[in-house]
Design an enzyme around this catalytic site. Sequence first.
Site, short mmCIF file in Angstrom:
data_model
loop_
_atom_site.label_atom_id
_atom_site.label_comp_id
_atom_site.label_asym_id
_atom_site.label_seq_id
_atom_site.Cartn_x
_atom_site.Cartn_y
_atom_site.Cartn_z
N ASP A 177 0.84 -1.19 0.00
CA ASP A 177 0.00 0.00 0.00
C ASP A 177 0.88 1.24 0.00
OD1 ASP A 177 -2.43 1.37 0.00
OD2 ASP A 177 -2.43 1.59 2.17
N HIS A 234 -4.47 13.95 0.50
CA HIS A 234 -4.84 13.15 1.67
C HIS A 234 -3.73 13.16 2.70
CE1 HIS A 234 -6.39 9.83 4.10
NE2 HIS A 234 -5.21 9.25 3.97
N GLU A 279 -11.18 3.92 2.66
CA GLU A 279 -10.15 4.66 1.94
C GLU A 279 -10.36 4.45 0.45
OE1 GLU A 279 -6.26 3.64 3.39
OE2 GLU A 279 -6.50 4.90 5.18
N ASP A 297 -9.28 0.20 1.04
CA ASP A 297 -8.36 -0.32 2.07
C ASP A 297 -8.83 0.18 3.43
OD1 ASP A 297 -6.20 -1.81 2.93
OD2 ASP A 297 -4.84 -0.11 2.85
#
Length: 431
Positions: free
Chosen positions: A133, A140, A205, A239
Amino acid sequence: MTIELDFTHDPKATSWVESANGHPDFPVQNLPFGCFSKDGKNPWGCVAIGDFVLDLRKLADTLDVGDTRKILHYAAQSTLNGLFRIPGGASKLRQRLFELLTDEAHRALVEPCLVPMAEVHMHLPFDIHDYTDFYTGIHHATNIGKLFRPDNPLLPNYKYVPIGYHGRSSSIRVSGVPVKRPSGQTMAPDADEPSFGPSKRLDYELEMAIWVGQGNELGEPIPIGEASSHIAGISILNDWSARDLQAWEYQPLGPFLAKNFHSTVSPWVVTMDALAPFRVAQPPRPEGDPAPLPYLLDADDQAHGALDVQMEVYISTAKMREAGDAPHKLSSGPMTAMYWTMAQLVAHHAVGGCNLQPGDLLGTGTLTSGEEGGEGSLIELSKGGKQPITLPNGETRTFLEDGDEVIMTAFAEKDGFARIGLGECRAVIVG
């Protein structure tokens, strides 16, 4: 990177599968790959076309597809790993399937291989060995950083190195599988010691999944100029994040229980071939930002390495579904919110010698547009949980409650080309 448009991108092309013509997600110009079953078990390969899936196993048994026969054999397996291991294999097969689905002469043989999408169970498209990830959404990252470091939201390394961590591949599930609320340790601001219990700050997310096609040998980096050719395609990724667990556990090594309980991915792999018309220049870095180091900098990648894909996230609470209310859009934004290109992520991942494999999943990280209404998570929408958002039926949310369903969609559209979509990525929170 070579961006090649061919007959499969012709916006005037139509299919004898009538539902594909004008379909918002799956016209014949898309033909994304996936894996399905009819009973929820023992999946095999397919392609989405309109309101149907094309059964590739049955197709392989039905007709001679010439030089794509071997490729079709791999596409018909239980996962797509073998298909995308073949250099150019998916591209050749997609072109052949386009011909079969647009030429009426093939209808009698191919039509029996179609299965209504409403009657199938979709599965993970790959056997996912590894999951990484990244944290490419600079807006963000800035928003989250301000919650903890108002005067210095981005750490010094952010603009030099693609930030990422290795996630948990075993808990990735396909769209539609419920998400069980995780438990773990949390530390209240006024407490002397942590407590244990279910997460109270569960969040989504809004991300994109980048699938690795061709891998590399251990110890052999992937040059930035070749990295794009190692990407099989993209899907939508949610996620899920337990913000309260993460705040306590993430120092010094980063997320653990807050992120390893569940990640949801949409079932369709939209190929880079289908997305070719929507390749755009990477947005220029703000004045004063450093240029990428040479191993991450390629002029062609900067000119064509971003994707003009729009993303949306909706919420449907239990009360909304009981009342028959439509899901409520929370936010939307572009995939061009990535600070780093997809190729840069691949090149950086492998530069130290890490061997990527077909089916590896790279998450973009939460993508926030930088404008109001483009927040990619609830923690941003609710200002860290301090400002609840009000839904059309009067319900309020700071974070997700049991019974909430989060639905993510994504699509690409451009004048002169057919719109293509990535389908849906959805899941309900359960206690």
